[in-house]
Design a protein around this motif. Structure first.
Motif, short mmCIF file in Angstrom:
data_model
loop_
_atom_site.label_atom_id
_atom_site.label_comp_id
_atom_site.label_asym_id
_atom_site.label_seq_id
_atom_site.Cartn_x
_atom_site.Cartn_y
_atom_site.Cartn_z
N THR A 155 0.85 -1.18 0.00
CA THR A 155 0.00 0.00 0.00
C THR A 155 0.89 1.23 0.00
N SER A 156 0.32 2.41 -0.01
CA SER A 156 1.10 3.62 -0.20
C SER A 156 2.00 3.93 1.00
N THR A 157 3.05 4.68 0.75
CA THR A 157 3.96 5.09 1.82
C THR A 157 3.22 5.91 2.87
N GLU A 158 2.30 6.76 2.43
CA GLU A 158 1.54 7.59 3.37
C GLU A 158 0.71 6.74 4.32
N VAL A 159 0.05 5.72 3.79
CA VAL A 159 -0.74 4.82 4.63
C VAL A 159 0.16 4.06 5.60
N LEU A 160 1.30 3.59 5.10
CA LEU A 160 2.22 2.83 5.95
C LEU A 160 2.77 3.68 7.08
N GLU A 161 3.13 4.92 6.77
CA GLU A 161 3.66 5.81 7.82
C GLU A 161 2.61 6.05 8.90
N GLU A 162 1.38 6.32 8.48
CA GLU A 162 0.32 6.57 9.44
C GLU A 162 0.01 5.32 10.26
N ALA A 163 -0.06 4.16 9.59
CA ALA A 163 -0.36 2.92 10.30
C ALA A 163 0.72 2.57 11.31
N CYS A 164 1.98 2.71 10.91
CA CYS A 164 3.08 2.39 11.82
C CYS A 164 3.13 3.37 12.99
N THR A 165 2.79 4.62 12.74
CA THR A 165 2.70 5.60 13.83
C THR A 165 1.62 5.18 14.82
N ARG A 166 0.50 4.69 14.31
CA ARG A 166 -0.58 4.23 15.18
C ARG A 166 -0.15 3.00 15.98
N ILE A 167 0.60 2.10 15.33
CA ILE A 167 1.09 0.91 16.05
C ILE A 167 2.04 1.33 17.16
N GLN A 168 2.93 2.28 16.86
CA GLN A 168 3.82 2.78 17.91
C GLN A 168 3.02 3.37 19.07
N ARG A 169 2.00 4.15 18.74
CA ARG A 169 1.18 4.76 19.78
C ARG A 169 0.46 3.72 20.61
N PHE A 170 -0.07 2.69 19.96
CA PHE A 170 -0.76 1.62 20.67
C PHE A 170 0.21 0.89 21.62
N CYS A 171 1.39 0.58 21.11
CA CYS A 171 2.36 -0.15 21.95
C CYS A 171 2.82 0.72 23.12
N ASN A 172 2.97 2.01 22.90
CA ASN A 172 3.38 2.90 24.00
C ASN A 172 2.29 3.04 25.07
N ALA A 173 1.04 2.76 24.68
CA ALA A 173 -0.07 2.89 25.64
C ALA A 173 -0.25 1.63 26.48
N LEU A 174 0.43 0.55 26.11
CA LEU A 174 0.30 -0.70 26.88
C LEU A 174 1.02 -0.55 28.21
N ASN A 175 0.48 -1.15 29.24
CA ASN A 175 1.16 -1.07 30.55
C ASN A 175 0.94 -2.38 31.34
#
Length: 400
Positions: A380-400
């Motif tokens: 898929t597009s680079t823009e979609v990948l960047e946004e999706a990976c940013t969301r994954i990073q945010r999700f992982c950072n929210a885990l505790n």
């Protein structure tokens, strides 16, 4: 007495299709979803291939084709194997099917008796074991962990072979891991197989042209010619030429097997769509610029995704050799609490919570036979990948 066949109870729906449908359902509610579950190039089919299909329609190429494929396509496939893989197959040893799935299914239908075993390295494409079971065979899963680069080792192969083993199924580069086998690695596997003359090899080379290493692509019948008479080499136009919807797969192998598969196909679907076959002729014989252009785009996307995922807490993402998937471990997130309050206990929990919390759809690794991992398609597009990976990073950072 049950109306449905008893062996259907052993078969599961495709996990990748299920995730894709769930993403569609969520999107239909108006919520934005980043869908990284589907293994489909986002590029359009090249114009010269589409034009070849239009010209075939205008010529009236709309009648029943020969069951194993039109002669010009089987000749083009024969030439492709000779020129790219150094494999000599007559057009009569080539069969064209409605996608690679039909090729695989018909090979199993032609050869498996109840109790016959098919060795399937894990992680594997979700349909492999199900197709074996639908044909009343027994999938024998061989774990290939991250420590082996998700590749089958000669030692693991030797240990897995039994008197009931009929096939070894190899996929390189791999769906879902992207792992590719070098010529030397295939040669070592070949040495084991030469000691077991009743074991055949079905090699799925669908991602052949999406290999990012400096070493050229290799297939097992090429590097170990003594196995050629018991190898079915399968490929297709779907991934290389962005032709997933055209549904053209093909294979070449020994006469006895191809004839049996042709007989089955003749009673099953007959020949593949004539118009799609003429488009495939153009794909294989026409300009190949698209192949390198798309390959370069996929390589850049791979590097972006691997880099961003390795910056996410609890994620370890190896660098794959090919295809358009990454297969990161989420072991570092197991036992942590998601924003919903739910504890993540499995990779399936991880992908479910990720979809609910961030709207990113990926596929859990246990569906591919090896976890705790998940598969991302970067087709898929680079823009979609960047946004999706940013969301994954945010999700992982929210885990505790």
């Amino acid at each position: 007495m049950s109306f449905l066949a008893a062996h259907l109870s052993r078969v599961k729906p495709s996990a990748t299709l299920a995730v894709t449908q769930k993403a569609r359902d969520i999107r239909a509610t108006g919520r934005k979803v980043m869908d990284l579950s589907a293994g489909e190039p986002d590029f359009d089919t090249p114009d010269n291939i589409k034009q070849a299909a239009i010209e075939a329609i205008r010529r009236g190429e709309t009648k029943y084709p020969p069951v194993p494929g039109i002669v010009p396509l089987r000749q083009a496939i024969s030439d492709k194997f000779r020129n790219e893989n150094r494999l000599e197959y007559k057009p009569e040893q080539v069969i064209v099917g409605t996608g690679g799935k039909q090729i695989l299914y018909n090979a199993f239908a032609a050869t498996l008796d109840p109790g016959d075993e098919v060795l399937i390295p894990a992680p594997y494409w979700v349909s492999y074991p199900e197709m074996v079971m639908l044909n009343r065979g027994e999938p024998r899963i061989v774990d290939c962990p991250i420590e082996t680069g998700f590749r089958l080792t000669p030692e693991a192969l030797e240990a897995a072979i039994t008197p009931k083993t009929k096939w070894l199924l190899l996929n390189s580069p791999s769906n879902p891991s992207g792992a590719g086998y070098s010529a030397d690695q295939l040669r070592a596997i070949g040495e084991v197989l030469l000691r077991h003359p009743d074991v055949w090899v079905l090699t799925d080379d669908m991602y052949e042209h999406l290999l990012y290493t400096d070493e050229p692509f290799a297939t097992i019948a090429e590097v170990e010619p003594r196995l050629k008479d018991r190898t079915l080499t399968m490929n297709g136009v779907s991934k290389t030429y962005a032709m997933t919807g055209w549904r053209i797969g093909y294979a070449a192998g020994p006469d006895i097997l191809v004839k049996a598969m042709t007989m089955i196909q003749g009673q099953q679907t007959s020949g593949a769509c004539t118009i799609a076959q003429w488009a495939a002729v153009e794909a294989l014989t026409g300009p190949q610029d698209f192949v390198e252009t798309s390959k370069q785009a996929f390589r850049e996307r791979r590097d972006l995704v691997v880099s961003m995922l390795n910056q996410a807490n609890g994620i370890d993402c190896p660098l794959p050799e090919g295809a358009f998937y990454v297969y990161p471990s989420c072991a570092g997130t197991i036992g942590k609490r998601a924003p919903s309050g739910r504890t993540i206990e499995t990779d399936e929990d991880f992908v479910s919570e990720l979809l609910d919390a961030e709207g990113v759809a990926v596929v859990h690794g246990s569906a591919f036979g090896l976890g705790p991992n998940f598969r991302i398609s970067y087709a898929t597009s680079t823009e979609v990948l960047e946004e999706a990976c940013t969301r994954i990073q945010r999700f992982c950072n929210a885990l505790n």
